[in-house]
Design a protein around this motif. Structure first.
Motif, mmCIF file in Angstrom:
data_model
loop_
_atom_site.group_PDB
_atom_site.id
_atom_site.type_symbol
_atom_site.label_atom_id
_atom_site.label_comp_id
_atom_site.label_asym_id
_atom_site.label_seq_id
_atom_site.Cartn_x
_atom_site.Cartn_y
_atom_site.Cartn_z
ATOM 1 N N GLN A 1 0.632 -1.204 0.049
ATOM 2 C CA GLN A 1 -0.188 -0.281 0.237
ATOM 3 C C GLN A 1 0.666 1.368 -0.021
ATOM 4 N N PHE B 1 0.931 5.944 -7.049
ATOM 5 C CA PHE B 1 -0.341 6.648 -7.899
ATOM 6 C C PHE B 1 -0.512 8.480 -7.280
ATOM 7 N N TYR C 1 -5.270 -1.109 -13.153
ATOM 8 C CA TYR C 1 -5.099 -0.978 -11.597
ATOM 9 C C TYR C 1 -5.457 0.377 -11.346
ATOM 10 N N GLN C 2 -4.796 0.938 -11.898
ATOM 11 C CA GLN C 2 -4.108 2.975 -12.431
ATOM 12 C C GLN C 2 -5.840 3.430 -12.385
ATOM 13 N N PHE D 1 -8.313 2.461 -9.591
ATOM 14 C CA PHE D 1 -8.435 3.639 -8.970
ATOM 15 C C PHE D 1 -8.758 4.846 -8.592
#
Length: 396
Positions: free
Chosen positions: A18, A25, A71-72, A75
């Protein structure tokens, strides 16, 4: 590349990385993360980094690491910070909705609840995706105008957003058309959850359509501002070039323009108004003089009297009666159960005490079908009466 076997394995892997995922991110638009820096962010837990690379959460290119696009995007959608406006998903949902409606009509009673659940789910997705697209579009329009330094890129992106808004509006219209075309289907299906979902979707689409109107007007305003600012920048650059070449005095009349300009004279006169407090008017002697001056300005020489309301018109006090017609649905249902015709033919040919038009008979048909569905037998056969196509419904 390996694949996750279940949700627990996926969430466990994301939890272990994480800190690194948060850092990557945050930097997704600027720089890639070095491998050694990623290990340091994870406090030396290189196994966790290798595991995320193995399962495709992070993409490794030499010594550089980047967050995987899937995944980007996930999110960004969850955190409502995505810049891309996807309208393809809404179109796919509309096509899937048509397929599930047709499947529901063709399925037996055992499988119909399965397709009905899919229809509710797709309607909710259409509503959520449309709302999210409108919010993302407005945010991106404002961010582009305020943050993009290049006028040409700013103009191109705003025009692209305008096309996106038009496409979203077309999809909203298609969804509303689909709901109207399948109105008979939705009214005959006895599912309260579906009716509530459709009502929520209608309200959501209406709000999204209103939001698109304001967004398109905002885009037009921004484009006009860009053109105006662009013209000013071009003129300033030309003046700067002439100044650098020592030609500004000979090539322009800027000296005369500046000498004759009086910008302060063109400014509107600023006035300030101060409201008198109620305590001052009640307790201070100076208030009497102030009120006298006000009365003189208003040119009123007589004392101010309280204004009384006019007399109420007698016609509003007269007792009025309004007669409305209501149908006894219970009596109609009992009469229908005592005969053998289908429900539509029974309502259509029923002799009422007063005249009932076609629209009222059609409403009665839908009301009885929805209120007394437990004592009715619905069939898959349809019949036609003029412009109306209806299912054959018989008493049990």
């Amino acid at each position: 590349m390996a694949y996750f076997r279940n949700i627990k394995e996926l969430t466990h892997t994301l939890y272990q990385g994480q800190k690194l995922l948060f850092d990557m991110f945050q930097k997704r638009k600027t720089i890639s993360v070095k491998y050694d820096d990623a290990v340091e962010t994870l406090e030396g837990k290189e196994d966790s980094l290798k595991r995320m690379i193995k399962f495709g959460v992070i993409i490794q290119s030499g010594n550089n690491l980047e967050l995987d696009g899937t995944y980007q995007e996930f999110f960004e959608k969850i955190l409502a910070v995505n810049e891309e406006i996807s309208i393809a998903s809404v179109k796919e949902n509309i096509d899937s909705l048509k397929l599930n409606i047709a499947s529901y009509l063709a399925a037996d009673s055992m499988r119909q609840p399965q397709f009905l659940r899919q229809i509710r789910h797709i309607f909710s997705k259409i509503n959520q995706n449309t709302r999210r697209n409108v919010l993302d579009l407005k945010r991106n329009v404002e961010h582009t105008y305020k943050q993009e330094p290049n006028f040409k890129i700013k103009e191109l992106r705003l025009k692209a957003f305008d096309e996106k808004a038009t496409a979203i509006k077309e999809l909203i219209t298609k969804t509303e058309t689909l709901i109207d075309d399948e109105a008979i289907f939705f009214s005959t299906v006895q599912d309260i959850g579906l009716k509530e979902t459709i009502a929520e979707v209608k309200n959501g689409l209406k709000e999204s359509a209103h939001g698109l109107i304001s967004i398109k007007s905002l885009i037009i305003d921004y484009l006009n501002r860009i053109q105006y600012q662009s013209r000013i920048v071009k003129k300033v650059r030309k003046l700067k070039y002439l100044r650098d070449q020592l030609l500004i005095n000979e090539g322009t009349d800027i000296k005369n323009v500046i000498e004759n300009e009086n910008a302060v004279w063109l400014e509107p006169r600023t006035t300030f108004s101060t409201k008198v407090s109620i305590d001052f008017l009640r307790n201070e002697d100076g208030a009497l003089e102030l009120l006298a001056n006000v009365r003189r300005k208003l040119n009123k020489s007589t004392a101010i009297k309280n204004r009384c309301a006019s007399t109420i018109d007698p016609q509003y006090l007269e007792e009025q009666k309004e007669t409305t017609r209501a149908f006894d649905h219970r009596s109609l249902a009992e009469a229908f159960s005592a005969q053998s015709d289908d429900l539509f033919s029974f309502i259509w040919n029923y002799r009422f005490a007063a005249e009932v038009n076609e629209e009222e008979r059609l409403v009665l048909f839908l009301q009885l079908a929805s209120q007394f569905y437990e004592s009715l037998r619905f069939t898959d056969t349809f019949a036609k009466k003029g412009n109306y196509e209806y299912p054959l419904i018989y008493p049990l």
